[in-house]
Motif scaffolding. Structure first.
Motif, short mmCIF file in Angstrom:
data_model
loop_
_atom_site.label_atom_id
_atom_site.label_comp_id
_atom_site.label_asym_id
_atom_site.label_seq_id
_atom_site.Cartn_x
_atom_site.Cartn_y
_atom_site.Cartn_z
N PHE A 1 14.55 -13.62 -20.72
CA PHE A 1 13.97 -14.93 -20.40
C PHE A 1 14.81 -16.13 -20.85
O PHE A 1 14.50 -17.25 -20.46
CB PHE A 1 12.56 -15.04 -20.99
N ASP B 1 13.25 -19.52 -21.51
CA ASP B 1 11.79 -19.35 -21.52
C ASP B 1 11.32 -18.37 -22.60
O ASP B 1 10.12 -18.10 -22.70
CB ASP B 1 11.31 -18.80 -20.17
N THR C 1 3.42 -11.24 -20.66
CA THR C 1 4.88 -11.09 -20.58
C THR C 1 5.20 -9.67 -20.15
O THR C 1 4.45 -8.74 -20.46
CB THR C 1 5.56 -11.42 -21.94
N ARG D 1 8.07 -17.33 -12.25
CA ARG D 1 8.89 -18.37 -11.61
C ARG D 1 8.99 -18.08 -10.12
O ARG D 1 9.27 -16.95 -9.74
CB ARG D 1 10.30 -18.37 -12.22
N TYR E 1 5.70 -25.90 -14.08
CA TYR E 1 5.16 -25.19 -15.25
C TYR E 1 6.25 -24.77 -16.24
O TYR E 1 6.04 -24.78 -17.44
CB TYR E 1 4.40 -23.95 -14.76
N TYR E 2 7.41 -24.42 -15.72
CA TYR E 2 8.45 -23.84 -16.58
C TYR E 2 9.46 -24.88 -17.06
O TYR E 2 9.60 -25.96 -16.45
CB TYR E 2 9.20 -22.73 -15.82
N GLU F 1 10.55 -25.86 -12.84
CA GLU F 1 10.22 -24.95 -11.73
C GLU F 1 8.71 -24.64 -11.70
O GLU F 1 8.05 -24.54 -12.74
CB GLU F 1 11.02 -23.65 -11.85
N ALA G 1 5.30 -22.40 -11.13
CA ALA G 1 4.86 -21.02 -11.39
C ALA G 1 3.97 -20.57 -10.25
O ALA G 1 3.06 -21.29 -9.84
CB ALA G 1 4.09 -20.94 -12.70
#
Ligand SMILES: CC(C)(COP(=O)(O)OP(=O)(O)OC[C@H]1O[C@@H](n2cnc3c(N)ncnc32)[C@H](O)[C@@H]1OP(=O)(O)O)[C@@H](O)C(=O)NCCC(=O)NCCS
Length: 151
Positions: free
Chosen positions: A29, A32, A78, A112, A136-137, A141, A143
């Protein structure tokens, strides 16, 4: 580790896995990746699902799950597999095992929009897009929120 002779096993993860999980998160990630404290929480908080894929005693993949029992909804928080172990069914096995462990009629996750490999995996496993969380990210980007209704 010899891939040809080492089928993976899915096992419960614990705080002892925090070192390998941290390495996995960084590889999977990057920007992230969860901070150490969140990884430790995922491995220790009561009621959470934490499963690892293991080959020769080493963690090669991990999935986290959190069931909102009042909403009959499970969340995959996750999921990751070390690059060297991908495309061998480990990701889908972890996903299925977390769905079973959470034991909720619906399961959701977010991804993503550009993560085509993961989206492909989720579509193949019966997830459908249900929402879009704008920006969101990290980096802005969107989500894609995906949901599976379990039989
Ligand atoms: C997404 C991820 C967990 C998949 O793990 P995996 O062990 O490779 O998954 P599987 O081997 O079970 O894949 C099953 C199917 O999913 C799809 N898939 C998985 N990765 C793919 C990719 N990179 N490109 C296209 N399809 C892919 C394929 O349909 C694949 O079947 P196939 O190999 O027969 O074509 C792994 O690529 C990963 O850790 N990525 C980085 C972290 C990440 O993006 N996590 C998801 C965040 S929401």
């Amino acid at each position: 580790m010899d891939k040809s002779s080492s089928p993976f096993k899915i096992e419960a993860a614990s705080w002892r896995d925090v070192g390998e999980l941290r390495t996995l998160e960084q590889e999977c990630f990057g920007q992230d990746a969860w901070p150490f404290i969140e990884l430790l929480a995922a491995l220790t908080f009561p009621g959470l699902v934490r499963l690892k894929a293991v080959v020769d005693g080493h963690l090669v993949g991990f999935v986290g799950g959190d069931a909102e029992r009042e909403n009959n909804l499970g969340w995959i928080t996750t999921i990751g597999v070390f690059a060297a172990w991908r495309r061998q069914g480990i990701g889908s096995s972890l996903l299925n095992a977390a769905e079973v462990a959470m034991n909720q009629p619906k399961v959701r996750l977010c991804v993503r929009k550009s993560n085509a490999g993961a989206v492909d995996l989720y579509l193949r496993e019966g997830y459908k897009p249900v929402d879009l969380w704008k920006s969101y990210y990290v980096g802005g980007e969107d989500a894609l929120v995906m949901e599976k209704v379990r039989d």
